[in-house]
Structures are given as structure tokens and as C-alpha cells.
Design a protein around this motif. Structure first.
Motif, PDB file in Angstrom:
ATOM      1  N   LYS A   9      37.591  27.100  39.411  1.00  0.00           N
ATOM      2  CA  LYS A   9      39.041  26.928  39.330  1.00  0.00           C
ATOM      3  C   LYS A   9      39.719  28.211  38.860  1.00  0.00           C
ATOM      4  O   LYS A   9      40.789  28.583  39.345  1.00  0.00           O
ATOM      5  CB  LYS A   9      39.368  25.782  38.379  1.00  0.00           C
ATOM      6  N   PHE A  10      39.088  28.905  37.931  1.00  0.00           N
ATOM      7  CA  PHE A  10      39.601  30.172  37.395  1.00  0.00           C
ATOM      8  C   PHE A  10      39.808  31.183  38.516  1.00  0.00           C
ATOM      9  O   PHE A  10      40.852  31.830  38.605  1.00  0.00           O
ATOM     10  CB  PHE A  10      38.608  30.698  36.354  1.00  0.00           C
ATOM     11  N   TYR A  11      38.815  31.328  39.402  1.00  0.00           N
ATOM     12  CA  TYR A  11      38.916  32.303  40.475  1.00  0.00           C
ATOM     13  C   TYR A  11      39.791  31.817  41.625  1.00  0.00           C
ATOM     14  O   TYR A  11      40.392  32.628  42.332  1.00  0.00           O
ATOM     15  CB  TYR A  11      37.515  32.672  40.973  1.00  0.00           C
ATOM     16  N   LYS A  12      39.878  30.519  41.808  1.00  0.00           N
ATOM     17  CA  LYS A  12      40.781  30.001  42.841  1.00  0.00           C
ATOM     18  C   LYS A  12      42.225  30.375  42.526  1.00  0.00           C
ATOM     19  O   LYS A  12      43.019  30.639  43.431  1.00  0.00           O
ATOM     20  CB  LYS A  12      40.643  28.477  42.949  1.00  0.00           C
ATOM     21  N   LYS A  13      42.585  30.409  41.250  1.00  0.00           N
ATOM     22  CA  LYS A  13      43.938  30.780  40.864  1.00  0.00           C
ATOM     23  C   LYS A  13      44.256  32.214  41.268  1.00  0.00           C
ATOM     24  O   LYS A  13      45.421  32.582  41.394  1.00  0.00           O
ATOM     25  CB  LYS A  13      44.115  30.608  39.354  1.00  0.00           C
ATOM     26  N   MET A  14      43.227  33.025  41.431  1.00  0.00           N
ATOM     27  CA  MET A  14      43.417  34.418  41.804  1.00  0.00           C
ATOM     28  C   MET A  14      43.417  34.621  43.314  1.00  0.00           C
ATOM     29  O   MET A  14      43.553  35.735  43.797  1.00  0.00           O
ATOM     30  CB  MET A  14      42.327  35.284  41.177  1.00  0.00           C
ATOM     31  N   GLY A  15      43.226  33.527  44.058  1.00  0.00           N
ATOM     32  CA  GLY A  15      43.257  33.627  45.507  1.00  0.00           C
ATOM     33  C   GLY A  15      41.907  33.522  46.177  1.00  0.00           C
ATOM     34  O   GLY A  15      41.814  33.612  47.405  1.00  0.00           O
ATOM     35  N   PHE A  16      40.836  33.339  45.404  1.00  0.00           N
ATOM     36  CA  PHE A  16      39.497  33.213  45.990  1.00  0.00           C
ATOM     37  C   PHE A  16      39.277  31.808  46.533  1.00  0.00           C
ATOM     38  O   PHE A  16      39.818  30.828  46.013  1.00  0.00           O
ATOM     39  CB  PHE A  16      38.421  33.508  44.943  1.00  0.00           C
ATOM     40  N   SER A  17      38.465  31.719  47.583  1.00  0.00           N
ATOM     41  CA  SER A  17      38.051  30.437  48.148  1.00  0.00           C
ATOM     42  C   SER A  17      36.608  30.166  47.767  1.00  0.00           C
ATOM     43  O   SER A  17      35.784  31.085  47.689  1.00  0.00           O
ATOM     44  CB  SER A  17      38.172  30.460  49.680  1.00  0.00           C
ATOM     45  N   ASP A  18      36.284  28.910  47.539  1.00  0.00           N
ATOM     46  CA  ASP A  18      34.920  28.517  47.176  1.00  0.00           C
ATOM     47  C   ASP A  18      34.116  28.284  48.453  1.00  0.00           C
ATOM     48  O   ASP A  18      34.446  27.408  49.251  1.00  0.00           O
ATOM     49  CB  ASP A  18      34.967  27.250  46.326  1.00  0.00           C
TER      50      ASP A  18
END
Length: 255
Positions: free
Chosen positions: A221-230
Motif C-alpha cells: 500500500k505504501f508503494y501504491k501511493k507513490m504510483g507503483f502497481s503490484d
């Protein structure tokens, strides 16, 4: 004399730009500033068309350009608003070979022994890719309190080899991030976000296509906020741990 009244649309644009500028996290002395993008999406698009910001569409953050910074500063003067410098006690810069010792110590404090990169591994990576490592340093003490690092490659899948070896191709279209860490005593000050935003901006400026990283499930979730996709579970099993692979795309290339 009749007082000039700005249109509603122009007022929203100018006030939004000032808000973004005033809530920035770090003012890079060269060009860039960064801000939380809690602004109407249509307004962000307009600001981007005018060349004042760069907005990664899936990210909640924007990069304010040099032109945007200058415009915001002129607007602050017009509206008689004060400015202030964020991150006054920290300096964000590229890592150098002598920084390897502090980075290794930081890794050892932030990760279990089986996951932390060794001093030798960090030295090897800095020897070939120091421009892809950024540190957050206390100005007064020169202590490195956080860092982010990666290497360029044409590979499109993460593997343990990127943690172990200095596989760096200066012409590589993609970036593999192999470390992002902040000392416990300096967390909750947005230093990790600032390091990431600085790295993403520099990689976008270099014309890279994609940035990859791996993280634990509780950090997705932390990295998704930065625009990353899982992308799901990674092939990397570094430190006998199951990781998620994350990806942020600047522009499409060949897989």
C-alpha cells in the motif's frame, strides 16, 4: 481605476499551484520540488499543460518544475504570503564511495542479517552506479540517515542477482531498486517519500522506461501511493523471504 478581477478558473489554478508549492516536502536547490497531489485532477492537468508540474497519473505526488517554482514564488509575492524552507536540517545528494560504510551500517540496522546488503556489495554497486544512489544526510553532523539505491538494466523481472552483484548497464531502459531505508530515529518525517520522489524524478529525467522494486506484503500500500502497481509475488526470494514485485511505468517499451 477599475480593479482587475481574475477569472474563477485562473484563481483556482494559481491558488492550487501555491498550495502545492507551500506544502512541498523538499526544495531541491537545482530545479525540483515535490508536493502531495490533493488537488482536483482537472486542475492538475491544466497545471501540467502549462509546464508548472509533472504528475504521474497513478501517484498521489507531483513534481513542481523550475517554471512552476518560479511562478509560485511570484504568486506568493503578489498575494503577500510568506515562504519557508522544508527539510532544513537534511541534505539530499548522490552517494559517493566513502559513503559505503554508513550505508552498510544503515542496512544492518534496518534489515535482518539475511536481507541486509554487505559492505562489499554496496561498495561494488557504488563503483559502477553511484549516480543511482541517493542519501539523506544531516547537515550538521554529516550522518547518513536514509538512502535509496538502484541499477539500470534492460531486464524486466527482478531477481536476487541484483542484490548480490553490481549488474549495472548505463544504457539500460529500466531501473531495479535494491534498497530504501531510513534509520528508526529519523522515520515519520517523510524522508523515505522524499528519497523515492528524488529518485523517480531523476530516472524520469534520464529517460528510463520503468522502475521495479520488491517489498513485503505490508508495504504494498505504501508503494501504491507513490504510483507503483503490484505485480504479485516476485521470483526474488532474497533472504529466504517472499516478496511482492512492484512496478512504476514512465513510458512503454519493449518487454
Amino acid at each position: 481605476m477599475k480593479k482587475h478581477i481574475k477569472s474563477y478558473e485562473r484563481s483556482i489554478e494559481e491558488l492550487s499551484l501555491m498550495m502545492l508549492y507551500l506544502t512541498r516536502w523538499h526544495k531541491n536547490q537545482d530545479i525540483f520540488t515535490y508536493s502531495w497531489a490533493n488537488t482536483n485532477y482537472a486542475t492538475l492537468e491544466t497545471l501540467e499543460k502549462k509546464g508548472w508540474i509533472c504528475h504521474w497519473k497513478k501517484s498521489k505526488y507531483v513534481r513542481i518544475t523550475k517554471a512552476g517554482k518560479e511562478k509560485a514564488q511570484s504568486l506568493l509575492e503578489e498575494y503577500a504570503l510568506s515562504d519557508q524552507e522544508p527539510f532544513e536540517s537534511y541534505r539530499f545528494r548522490h552517494a559517493t564511495i566513502p559513503d559505503a560504510q554508513q550505508i552498510a551500517q544503515l542496512e544492518a540496522m534496518c534489515f535482518p542479517p539475511e536481507q541486509a546488503c554487505s559492505l562489499e556489495s554496496i561498495q561494488a554497486k557504488l563503483n559502477v552506479a553511484s549516480d543511482y544512489f541517493i542519501v539523506a544526510e544531516k547537515k550538521e553532523t554529516h550522518q547518513i540517515v536514509g538512502y535509496i539505491g538502484g541499477m539500470a538494466t534492460n531486464a524486466t523481472k527482478f531477481s536476487d542477482a541484483f542484490f548480490i552483484h553490481a549488474h549495472h548497464d548505463p544504457k539500460g531502459k529500466n531501473i531495479m531498486l535494491i534498497g530504501l531505508a531510513v534509520l528508526p530515529a529519523h522515520r515519520h518525517q517523510r524522508i523515505a517519500y522524499e528519497l523515492m520522489m528524488e529518485m523517480l524524478s531523476q530516472m524520469a529525467e534520464k529517460g528510463r522506461y520503468t522502475v521495479y522494486l520488491t517489498c513485503l506484503e505490508n508495504k504494498v500500500k505504501f508503494y501504491k501511493k507513490m504510483g507503483f502497481s503490484d505485480l504479485g509475488l516476485s521470483a526474488s526470494y532474497w533472504g529466504d523471504t517472499q516478496w511482492h514485485e512492484m512496478r512504476l511505468v514512465f513510458k512503454k517499451g519493449e518487454d
